[in-house]
Design a protein around this motif. Structure first.
Motif, PDB file in Angstrom:
ATOM      1  N   GLY A 128      47.515 -31.516  51.581  1.00 45.77           N
ATOM      2  CA  GLY A 128      48.231 -31.340  50.828  1.00 45.77           C
ATOM      3  C   GLY A 128      48.859 -32.647  51.115  1.00 45.77           C
ATOM      4  N   LEU A 129      49.617 -32.854  49.684  1.00 47.73           N
ATOM      5  CA  LEU A 129      50.435 -34.415  49.219  1.00 47.73           C
ATOM      6  C   LEU A 129      51.361 -34.775  50.265  1.00 47.73           C
ATOM      7  CD1 LEU A 129      49.523 -36.905  47.333  1.00 47.73           C
ATOM      8  CD2 LEU A 129      51.838 -35.921  46.164  1.00 47.73           C
ATOM      9  N   ALA A 130      51.411 -36.041  50.732  1.00 51.97           N
ATOM     10  CA  ALA A 130      52.229 -36.837  51.880  1.00 51.97           C
ATOM     11  C   ALA A 130      52.001 -37.945  51.522  1.00 51.97           C
ATOM     12  CB  ALA A 130      52.295 -36.083  53.254  1.00 51.97           C
ATOM     13  N   TYR A 131      53.311 -39.135  52.267  1.00 52.13           N
ATOM     14  CA  TYR A 131      53.511 -39.870  51.794  1.00 52.13           C
ATOM     15  C   TYR A 131      53.952 -40.874  53.089  1.00 52.13           C
ATOM     16  CZ  TYR A 131      53.566 -38.607  46.521  1.00 52.13           C
ATOM     17  OH  TYR A 131      53.960 -37.931  45.332  1.00 52.13           O
ATOM     18  N   LEU A 132      53.353 -42.415  53.228  1.00 50.27           N
ATOM     19  CA  LEU A 132      53.121 -42.889  53.613  1.00 50.27           C
ATOM     20  C   LEU A 132      54.661 -43.665  53.297  1.00 50.27           C
ATOM     21  CD1 LEU A 132      52.838 -44.631  56.043  1.00 50.27           C
ATOM     22  CD2 LEU A 132      50.914 -46.348  55.168  1.00 50.27           C
ATOM     23  N   ASN A 133      55.849 -44.190  53.699  1.00 50.91           N
ATOM     24  CA  ASN A 133      57.052 -44.864  53.416  1.00 50.91           C
ATOM     25  C   ASN A 133      56.600 -46.347  53.972  1.00 50.91           C
ATOM     26  OD1 ASN A 133      57.713 -42.419  51.652  1.00 50.91           O
ATOM     27  ND2 ASN A 133      57.961 -42.021  53.181  1.00 50.91           N
ATOM     28  N   VAL A 134      56.831 -46.788  52.275  1.00 52.66           N
ATOM     29  CA  VAL A 134      57.199 -48.792  53.426  1.00 52.66           C
ATOM     30  C   VAL A 134      58.452 -49.458  52.629  1.00 52.66           C
ATOM     31  CG1 VAL A 134      56.405 -50.881  52.876  1.00 52.66           C
ATOM     32  CG2 VAL A 134      54.747 -48.746  53.310  1.00 52.66           C
ATOM     33  N   PHE A 135      58.738 -49.229  53.644  1.00 54.46           N
ATOM     34  CA  PHE A 135      60.781 -50.240  53.468  1.00 54.46           C
ATOM     35  C   PHE A 135      60.538 -51.901  53.153  1.00 54.46           C
ATOM     36  CE2 PHE A 135      61.229 -45.524  54.779  1.00 54.46           C
ATOM     37  CZ  PHE A 135      61.929 -45.768  53.641  1.00 54.46           C
ATOM     38  N   SER A 143      62.871 -53.431  48.817  1.00 50.14           N
ATOM     39  CA  SER A 143      62.249 -51.343  47.926  1.00 50.14           C
ATOM     40  C   SER A 143      62.317 -50.730  48.543  1.00 50.14           C
ATOM     41  CB  SER A 143      60.636 -53.096  47.445  1.00 50.14           C
ATOM     42  OG  SER A 143      61.545 -54.507  47.048  1.00 50.14           O
ATOM     43  N   ALA A 144      61.896 -49.910  47.892  1.00 51.15           N
ATOM     44  CA  ALA A 144      60.955 -48.841  48.857  1.00 51.15           C
ATOM     45  C   ALA A 144      59.938 -48.482  47.941  1.00 51.15           C
ATOM     46  CB  ALA A 144      61.651 -47.740  49.154  1.00 51.15           C
ATOM     47  N   VAL A 145      58.694 -47.898  48.401  1.00 52.59           N
ATOM     48  CA  VAL A 145      57.397 -47.784  48.293  1.00 52.59           C
ATOM     49  C   VAL A 145      56.331 -46.424  48.412  1.00 52.59           C
ATOM     50  CG1 VAL A 145      54.605 -48.698  47.452  1.00 52.59           C
ATOM     51  CG2 VAL A 145      56.660 -50.473  47.596  1.00 52.59           C
ATOM     52  N   SER A 146      56.246 -45.728  48.102  1.00 56.05           N
ATOM     53  CA  SER A 146      55.630 -44.862  49.126  1.00 56.05           C
ATOM     54  C   SER A 146      53.782 -44.581  48.144  1.00 56.05           C
ATOM     55  CB  SER A 146      56.332 -42.954  47.986  1.00 56.05           C
ATOM     56  OG  SER A 146      57.286 -42.666  48.524  1.00 56.05           O
ATOM     57  N   VAL A 147      53.363 -44.717  49.657  1.00 55.70           N
ATOM     58  CA  VAL A 147      51.709 -44.793  49.272  1.00 55.70           C
ATOM     59  C   VAL A 147      50.816 -42.942  49.594  1.00 55.70           C
ATOM     60  CG1 VAL A 147      49.876 -45.547  50.450  1.00 55.70           C
ATOM     61  CG2 VAL A 147      52.025 -46.321  50.080  1.00 55.70           C
ATOM     62  N   PRO A 148      50.999 -42.775  48.315  1.00 56.29           N
ATOM     63  CA  PRO A 148      50.264 -41.586  48.395  1.00 56.29           C
ATOM     64  C   PRO A 148      48.674 -41.092  49.261  1.00 56.29           C
ATOM     65  CG  PRO A 148      49.388 -42.615  46.325  1.00 56.29           C
ATOM     66  CD  PRO A 148      51.059 -43.466  47.077  1.00 56.29           C
ATOM     67  N   ILE A 149      49.233 -40.250  50.055  1.00 60.85           N
ATOM     68  CA  ILE A 149      47.780 -39.881  51.260  1.00 60.85           C
ATOM     69  C   ILE A 149      47.881 -38.143  50.820  1.00 60.85           C
ATOM     70  CG2 ILE A 149      47.294 -39.367  53.124  1.00 60.85           C
ATOM     71  CD1 ILE A 149      47.579 -42.572  52.562  1.00 60.85           C
ATOM     72  N   GLN A 150      46.252 -38.066  49.945  1.00 62.28           N
ATOM     73  CA  GLN A 150      46.224 -36.985  49.628  1.00 62.28           C
ATOM     74  C   GLN A 150      45.042 -36.159  50.843  1.00 62.28           C
ATOM     75  OE1 GLN A 150      46.800 -34.360  47.398  1.00 62.28           O
ATOM     76  NE2 GLN A 150      45.857 -32.685  48.178  1.00 62.28           N
ATOM     77  N   THR A 151      45.419 -34.844  51.535  1.00 59.90           N
ATOM     78  CA  THR A 151      44.470 -34.293  52.311  1.00 59.90           C
ATOM     79  C   THR A 151      44.034 -33.187  51.594  1.00 59.90           C
ATOM     80  OG1 THR A 151      45.299 -35.291  54.118  1.00 59.90           O
ATOM     81  CG2 THR A 151      43.947 -34.179  55.052  1.00 59.90           C
ATOM     82  N   GLY A 152      42.791 -33.020  51.694  1.00 55.46           N
ATOM     83  CA  GLY A 152      41.824 -31.785  51.371  1.00 55.46           C
ATOM     84  C   GLY A 152      42.703 -31.365  49.454  1.00 55.46           C
ATOM     85  N   ALA A 153      41.946 -30.230  48.919  1.00 58.60           N
ATOM     86  CA  ALA A 153      42.815 -30.369  47.730  1.00 58.60           C
ATOM     87  C   ALA A 153      43.870 -29.562  47.550  1.00 58.60           C
ATOM     88  CB  ALA A 153      41.341 -29.143  47.233  1.00 58.60           C
ATOM     89  N   ALA A 154      44.862 -29.243  48.950  1.00 62.29           N
ATOM     90  CA  ALA A 154      46.120 -28.260  48.891  1.00 62.29           C
ATOM     91  C   ALA A 154      46.985 -29.134  47.500  1.00 62.29           C
ATOM     92  CB  ALA A 154      46.727 -27.549  49.120  1.00 62.29           C
ATOM     93  N   THR A 155      47.361 -28.457  46.551  1.00 65.60           N
ATOM     94  CA  THR A 155      48.741 -29.280  46.225  1.00 65.60           C
ATOM     95  C   THR A 155      50.044 -28.148  46.111  1.00 65.60           C
ATOM     96  OG1 THR A 155      48.236 -27.691  43.669  1.00 65.60           O
ATOM     97  CG2 THR A 155      46.827 -29.778  43.621  1.00 65.60           C
ATOM     98  N   PRO A 156      50.426 -29.499  46.317  1.00 63.34           N
ATOM     99  CA  PRO A 156      52.313 -28.874  46.285  1.00 63.34           C
ATOM    100  C   PRO A 156      52.812 -27.880  45.941  1.00 63.34           C
ATOM    101  CG  PRO A 156      52.360 -31.546  45.154  1.00 63.34           C
ATOM    102  CD  PRO A 156      50.848 -30.492  45.542  1.00 63.34           C
ATOM    103  N   ASN A 157      53.488 -26.896  45.724  1.00 65.58           N
ATOM    104  CA  ASN A 157      53.932 -25.877  45.317  1.00 65.58           C
ATOM    105  C   ASN A 157      55.530 -26.404  45.528  1.00 65.58           C
ATOM    106  OD1 ASN A 157      52.240 -24.016  45.163  1.00 65.58           O
ATOM    107  ND2 ASN A 157      52.750 -22.996  47.565  1.00 65.58           N
ATOM    108  N   LEU A 158      56.160 -26.598  43.571  1.00 61.25           N
ATOM    109  CA  LEU A 158      57.846 -27.096  43.865  1.00 61.25           C
ATOM    110  C   LEU A 158      58.050 -26.156  43.706  1.00 61.25           C
ATOM    111  CD1 LEU A 158      56.494 -30.368  41.837  1.00 61.25           C
ATOM    112  CD2 LEU A 158      56.959 -29.922  44.055  1.00 61.25           C
ATOM    113  N   LYS A 159      59.278 -25.735  43.493  1.00 60.18           N
ATOM    114  CA  LYS A 159      60.147 -24.408  43.660  1.00 60.18           C
ATOM    115  C   LYS A 159      60.604 -24.732  42.379  1.00 60.18           C
ATOM    116  CE  LYS A 159      62.292 -24.776  48.046  1.00 60.18           C
ATOM    117  NZ  LYS A 159      62.872 -23.412  49.219  1.00 60.18           N
TER     118      LYS A 159
END
Length: 179
Positions: A128-135, A143-159
Motif C-alpha cells: 500500500g501507500l505509506a509516507y516517509l515524513n521529513v520535518f 516545513s513538513a514534507v511527506s515522501v510517498p512510498i507505494q509498495t505493491g498495487a494495493a490502494t488505501p481504503n478510505l472510509k
C-alpha cells in the motif's frame, strides 16, 4: 553555371560525408547510439521537487527512490537539501508511517550554504501507500514534507465518516460530524 553547380555539389558531398562519419568512426555502425541509450537507462530516476510553502523553513527538498519498493526489502530514498541560509544550519527529523520502517538515524544536520545529499533506507512492512515524513527546521521556520512510498498495487481504503445528501439546488454533498 557549370562551375557553380560543381562547387555546390562538392560542398553538399563534403557536408554529407562529415555528418555520417561519427556514426561509423568506431567501425561499428549504430553501437554508440545503442550504448548511449543503455547508459541513460542505468542513470538514476530524476529527482522530484517537494513544494515549498510560504513561511516554512525555506529549505528546498528534492527526492527520489533508487529502487522499486518491495515488501520486506530495503528501499533507498535519496534526499537532497539546498537553500540552508541560517548561520547555525538546519536540522531534519525523519519519521515513517505505519507499514514503513526507517533504518538508521532519524535526524540530520544540514550545514549553511551547502547542498546536502543523504540516502535514507526504508523497509515496507505492508503493501500500500505509506509516507516517509521529513520535518525541516531552520531559523525558527519549519516545513513538513511527506515522501510517498507505494509498495505493491494495493490502494488505501478510505472510509467515509459522513453521509451523502443533496442540496436544494441538486448538488451532492457529504455531511460530516464535527469532532
Amino acid at each position: 553555371m557549370n562551375i557553380r553547380s560543381n562547387s555546390t555539389m562538392a560542398l553538399a558531398c563534403l557536408a554529407l560525408a562529415t555528418l555520417s562519419a561519427p556514426a561509423t568512426a568506431d567501425g561499428e555502425p549504430g553501437s554508440r547510439s545503442a550504448r548511449h541509450a543503455a547508459s541513460q537507462q542505468r542513470q538514476a530516476a530524476p529527482m522530484a521537487t517537494a513544494p515549498q510553502k510560504p513561511g516554512g523553513a525555506g529549505v528546498k527538498l528534492e527526492y527520489r527512490l533508487d529502487a522499486t519498493p518491495q515488501l520486506g526489502q530495503a528501499t533507498p530514498v535519496v534526499l537532497q537539501f539546498d537553500g540552508v541560509t541560517d548561520a547555525d544550519g538546519a536540522t531534519v527529523r525523519l519519521s515513517a508511517d505505519k507499514g514503513l520502517a526507517l533504518q538508521g538515524s532519524s535526524t540530520l544536520a544540514l550545514p549553511a550554504g551547502k547542498r546536502t545529499t543523504a540516502t535514507v533506507v526504508v523497509v515496507s512492512e505492508a503493501e500500500g501507500l505509506a509516507y516517509l515524513n521529513v520535518f525541516i527546521n531552520q531559523g525558527g521556520g519549519s516545513s513538513a514534507v511527506s515522501v510517498p512510498i507505494q509498495t505493491g498495487a494495493a490502494t488505501p481504503n478510505l472510509k467515509s465518516s459522513g453521509e451523502m445528501k443533496s442540496t436544494p439546488s441538486g448538488d451532492s454533498i457529504i455531511t460530516m460530524p464535527v469532532k
